[in-house]
Design a protein around this motif. Structure first.
Motif, mmCIF file in Angstrom:
data_model
loop_
_atom_site.group_PDB
_atom_site.id
_atom_site.type_symbol
_atom_site.label_atom_id
_atom_site.label_comp_id
_atom_site.label_asym_id
_atom_site.label_seq_id
_atom_site.Cartn_x
_atom_site.Cartn_y
_atom_site.Cartn_z
ATOM 1 N N THR A 1 2.669 -15.586 -13.241
ATOM 2 C CA THR A 1 2.774 -14.853 -14.502
ATOM 3 C C THR A 1 1.604 -13.910 -14.765
ATOM 4 O OG1 THR A 1 1.779 -16.749 -15.644
ATOM 5 C CG2 THR A 1 4.178 -16.629 -15.609
ATOM 6 N N VAL A 2 0.428 -14.194 -14.191
ATOM 7 C CA VAL A 2 -0.731 -13.321 -14.430
ATOM 8 C C VAL A 2 -0.517 -11.989 -13.712
ATOM 9 C CG1 VAL A 2 -3.188 -13.013 -13.974
ATOM 10 C CG2 VAL A 2 -2.343 -15.209 -14.774
ATOM 11 N N PRO A 3 -0.638 -10.870 -14.409
ATOM 12 C CA PRO A 3 -0.466 -9.563 -13.758
ATOM 13 C C PRO A 3 -1.557 -9.306 -12.729
ATOM 14 C CG PRO A 3 -0.358 -9.378 -16.161
ATOM 15 C CD PRO A 3 -0.859 -10.751 -15.852
ATOM 16 N N GLY A 4 -1.221 -8.483 -11.745
ATOM 17 C CA GLY A 4 -2.211 -8.122 -10.735
ATOM 18 C C GLY A 4 -3.405 -7.402 -11.320
ATOM 19 N N LEU A 5 -3.202 -6.707 -12.446
ATOM 20 C CA LEU A 5 -4.305 -6.017 -13.104
ATOM 21 C C LEU A 5 -5.419 -6.986 -13.499
ATOM 22 C CD1 LEU A 5 -5.548 -3.502 -14.443
ATOM 23 C CD2 LEU A 5 -4.168 -4.014 -16.477
ATOM 24 N N VAL A 6 -5.043 -8.182 -13.935
ATOM 25 C CA VAL A 6 -6.041 -9.172 -14.343
ATOM 26 C C VAL A 6 -6.879 -9.611 -13.143
ATOM 27 C CG1 VAL A 6 -6.368 -11.466 -15.323
ATOM 28 C CG2 VAL A 6 -4.629 -9.949 -16.270
ATOM 29 N N TRP A 7 -6.217 -9.927 -12.013
ATOM 30 C CA TRP A 7 -6.959 -10.317 -10.818
ATOM 31 C C TRP A 7 -7.867 -9.191 -10.362
ATOM 32 C CZ3 TRP A 7 -6.702 -15.073 -11.184
ATOM 33 C CH2 TRP A 7 -5.520 -15.808 -11.270
ATOM 34 N N ALA A 8 -7.390 -7.955 -10.430
ATOM 35 C CA ALA A 8 -8.205 -6.819 -10.004
ATOM 36 C C ALA A 8 -9.448 -6.672 -10.871
ATOM 37 C CB ALA A 8 -7.367 -5.541 -10.052
ATOM 38 N N LEU A 9 -9.272 -6.736 -12.173
ATOM 39 C CA LEU A 9 -10.409 -6.573 -13.083
ATOM 40 C C LEU A 9 -11.415 -7.699 -12.912
ATOM 41 C CD1 LEU A 9 -8.608 -5.402 -16.357
ATOM 42 C CD2 LEU A 9 -10.005 -4.021 -14.808
ATOM 43 N N LEU A 10 -10.928 -8.946 -12.824
ATOM 44 C CA LEU A 10 -11.839 -10.073 -12.685
ATOM 45 C C LEU A 10 -12.635 -10.000 -11.386
ATOM 46 C CD1 LEU A 10 -9.667 -13.047 -14.023
ATOM 47 C CD2 LEU A 10 -11.643 -11.980 -15.128
ATOM 48 N N CYS A 11 -11.965 -9.667 -10.285
ATOM 49 C CA CYS A 11 -12.661 -9.613 -9.004
ATOM 50 C C CYS A 11 -13.652 -8.452 -8.947
ATOM 51 C CB CYS A 11 -11.652 -9.503 -7.859
ATOM 52 S SG CYS A 11 -10.739 -11.036 -7.563
ATOM 53 N N VAL A 12 -13.327 -7.338 -9.587
ATOM 54 C CA VAL A 12 -14.287 -6.235 -9.652
ATOM 55 C C VAL A 12 -15.523 -6.663 -10.442
ATOM 56 C CG1 VAL A 12 -14.687 -3.931 -10.602
ATOM 57 C CG2 VAL A 12 -12.587 -4.402 -9.338
ATOM 58 N N ILE A 13 -15.318 -7.393 -11.538
ATOM 59 C CA ILE A 13 -16.447 -7.883 -12.347
ATOM 60 C C ILE A 13 -17.271 -8.902 -11.563
ATOM 61 C CG2 ILE A 13 -17.067 -9.189 -14.425
ATOM 62 C CD1 ILE A 13 -14.581 -7.973 -15.759
ATOM 63 N N TRP A 14 -16.607 -9.821 -10.862
ATOM 64 C CA TRP A 14 -17.302 -10.897 -10.171
ATOM 65 C C TRP A 14 -18.013 -10.430 -8.901
ATOM 66 C CZ3 TRP A 14 -12.474 -14.522 -10.668
ATOM 67 C CH2 TRP A 14 -12.453 -15.066 -11.969
ATOM 68 N N PHE A 15 -17.331 -9.601 -8.082
ATOM 69 C CA PHE A 15 -17.838 -9.283 -6.754
ATOM 70 C C PHE A 15 -18.308 -7.841 -6.604
ATOM 71 C CE2 PHE A 15 -14.516 -12.561 -6.304
ATOM 72 C CZ PHE A 15 -15.298 -13.595 -5.812
ATOM 73 N N GLY A 16 -18.020 -6.983 -7.603
ATOM 74 C CA GLY A 16 -18.464 -5.603 -7.519
ATOM 75 C C GLY A 16 -17.773 -4.845 -6.403
ATOM 76 N N VAL A 17 -18.458 -3.822 -5.877
ATOM 77 C CA VAL A 17 -17.895 -3.012 -4.797
ATOM 78 C C VAL A 17 -18.245 -3.687 -3.463
ATOM 79 C CG1 VAL A 17 -17.817 -0.741 -3.717
ATOM 80 C CG2 VAL A 17 -18.181 -0.945 -6.187
ATOM 81 N N SER A 18 -17.388 -4.569 -3.026
ATOM 82 C CA SER A 18 -17.592 -5.277 -1.756
ATOM 83 C C SER A 18 -16.235 -5.592 -1.147
ATOM 84 C CB SER A 18 -18.376 -6.572 -1.976
ATOM 85 O OG SER A 18 -17.604 -7.521 -2.686
ATOM 86 N N LEU A 19 -16.259 -6.042 0.103
ATOM 87 C CA LEU A 19 -15.007 -6.376 0.784
ATOM 88 C C LEU A 19 -14.316 -7.563 0.135
ATOM 89 C CD1 LEU A 19 -13.099 -5.871 3.184
ATOM 90 C CD2 LEU A 19 -14.543 -7.394 4.545
ATOM 91 N N TRP A 20 -15.093 -8.473 -0.469
ATOM 92 C CA TRP A 20 -14.497 -9.647 -1.083
ATOM 93 C C TRP A 20 -13.600 -9.288 -2.266
ATOM 94 C CZ3 TRP A 20 -14.210 -13.982 1.351
ATOM 95 C CH2 TRP A 20 -15.195 -14.340 2.264
ATOM 96 N N THR A 21 -13.868 -8.191 -2.930
ATOM 97 C CA THR A 21 -13.093 -7.818 -4.126
ATOM 98 C C THR A 21 -11.613 -7.632 -3.805
ATOM 99 O OG1 THR A 21 -15.042 -6.805 -5.122
ATOM 100 C CG2 THR A 21 -12.898 -6.174 -6.009
ATOM 101 N N PRO A 22 -11.232 -6.733 -2.878
ATOM 102 C CA PRO A 22 -9.800 -6.593 -2.580
ATOM 103 C C PRO A 22 -9.212 -7.796 -1.863
ATOM 104 C CG PRO A 22 -11.083 -5.249 -1.076
ATOM 105 C CD PRO A 22 -12.039 -5.770 -2.101
ATOM 106 N N VAL A 23 -10.004 -8.445 -0.987
ATOM 107 C CA VAL A 23 -9.478 -9.572 -0.215
ATOM 108 C C VAL A 23 -9.095 -10.730 -1.137
ATOM 109 C CG1 VAL A 23 -10.064 -11.332 1.481
ATOM 110 C CG2 VAL A 23 -10.679 -8.954 1.909
ATOM 111 N N ILE A 24 -9.995 -11.111 -2.040
ATOM 112 C CA ILE A 24 -9.714 -12.232 -2.939
ATOM 113 C C ILE A 24 -8.637 -11.859 -3.951
ATOM 114 C CG2 ILE A 24 -10.711 -13.728 -4.717
ATOM 115 C CD1 ILE A 24 -13.285 -13.722 -3.182
ATOM 116 N N SER A 25 -8.626 -10.608 -4.406
ATOM 117 C CA SER A 25 -7.585 -10.174 -5.343
ATOM 118 C C SER A 25 -6.199 -10.290 -4.723
ATOM 119 C CB SER A 25 -7.839 -8.727 -5.782
ATOM 120 O OG SER A 25 -9.061 -8.599 -6.452
ATOM 121 N N VAL A 26 -6.068 -9.817 -3.486
ATOM 122 C CA VAL A 26 -4.782 -9.914 -2.790
ATOM 123 C C VAL A 26 -4.416 -11.375 -2.556
ATOM 124 C CG1 VAL A 26 -3.600 -9.436 -0.608
ATOM 125 C CG2 VAL A 26 -4.930 -7.650 -1.720
#
Length: 279
Positions: free
Chosen positions: A124-149
């Motif tokens: 139920t959680v939109p992908g936008l939420v995962w994207a925003l949270l991972c950008v906040i947590w990991f910044g500009v790094s490879l972990w951001t898109p990998v963990i979001s996906v």
């Protein structure tokens, strides 16, 4: 004596020509619906562009010019490759978690009830939420898109594994116990072939989810990739560019669908066709 011309006409065709003739109708039947869809889509867009006459709805010629501009020098292909690489890494991470969680929750009702709220949350959680949270947590790094996906596709993969495990016939497991098969043999001969077909279906669904998540991550927190390019075109109000990048990735996704998932699905379900042929 039969004339040489008649002998040539009556001679059997080479095997290669016979195979080509036999395959041509099948190829045409497989391709023409997609060609028809693409043609109707182009005609509908062109009719809408001419009717509206708005710079916000460019005609097909302008869109194809923009598409040609981003594909020259293989620029679009390199950006699509970056996005695909992040998606694949996220898929692998999700798969490493989905296999033990899915198998354990399918075999244990307690485990299934324990992870059920998490599956509902993930669905139920939109992908936008995962994207925003991972950008906040990991910044500009490879972990951001990998963990979001991984977070986006994990629920669908867990459900696919659960369905695969629950479809196993109890008699098959009993037979494995009777013959005292080793756990490695049971895993290799029973579990993995069974889960294979279900995982292919789950990955097809998850891949479409991953595309929506990865684009949002690249828009908000990355400096390259298809999402970043879409955001750049949006910033300059270049509608042709936005549509061109969307079309480029759409074509790439069609290539993955027909070049990867269709062969995998055909290979995974070969036992069904064999069973049908026996009957």
């Amino acid at each position: 004596m039969t004339p040489p011309v008649l002998d040539a006409l009556e001679a059997p065709l080479p095997t290669a020509h016979v195979d080509l003739v036999a395959r041509a109708p099948a190829v045409v039947r497989a391709v023409w619906p997609q060609v028809l869809f693409f043609g109707l889509l182009v005609l509908a867009w062109e009719a809408m562009a001419r009717a509206l006459r708005s710079p916000l709805v460019p005609d097909t010629l302008a869109v194809f010019r923009a598409l040609a501009g981003i594909t020259e020098n293989a620029f679009a292909f390199s950006e699509i490759g970056v996005t695909f690489g992040r998606m694949v890494l996220g898929f692998l991470l999700a798969l490493l978690v989905a296999l033990p969680v899915g198998i354990g929750s399918a075999l244990s009702r307690t485990a299934a009830r324990f992870i059920e709220p998490g599956l509902v949350l993930g669905l139920t959680v939109p992908g936008l939420v995962w994207a925003l949270l991972c950008v906040i947590w990991f910044g500009v790094s490879l972990w951001t898109p990998v963990i979001s996906v991984a977070l986006g596709v994990l629920p669908s993969l867990v459900i696919a594994v659960q369905q695969g495990v629950r479809s196993l016939d109890v008699e098959t497991l009993e037979m494995a116990r009777v013959f005292r098969l080793k756990r490695s043999a049971v895993l290799r001969r029973i579990w993995l072939p069974l889960l294979y077909s279900f995982l292919v279906s789950g990955c097809r669904v998850g891949f479409s989810i991953a595309w929506k998540v990865i684009v949002l991550v690249e828009i908000f927190g990355m400096s390259n990739g298809v999402g970043y390019q879409l955001n750049s075109q949006f910033g300059t109000q270049n509608v042709e560019g936005v549509i061109a990048w969307t079309l480029a990735f759409w074509v790439a996704m069609l290539g993955v669908e027909h070049g990867v998932f269709h062969p995998l699905e055909k290979h995974a379900n070969r036992w069904k066709r064999g069973h049908a042929d026996e009957h």
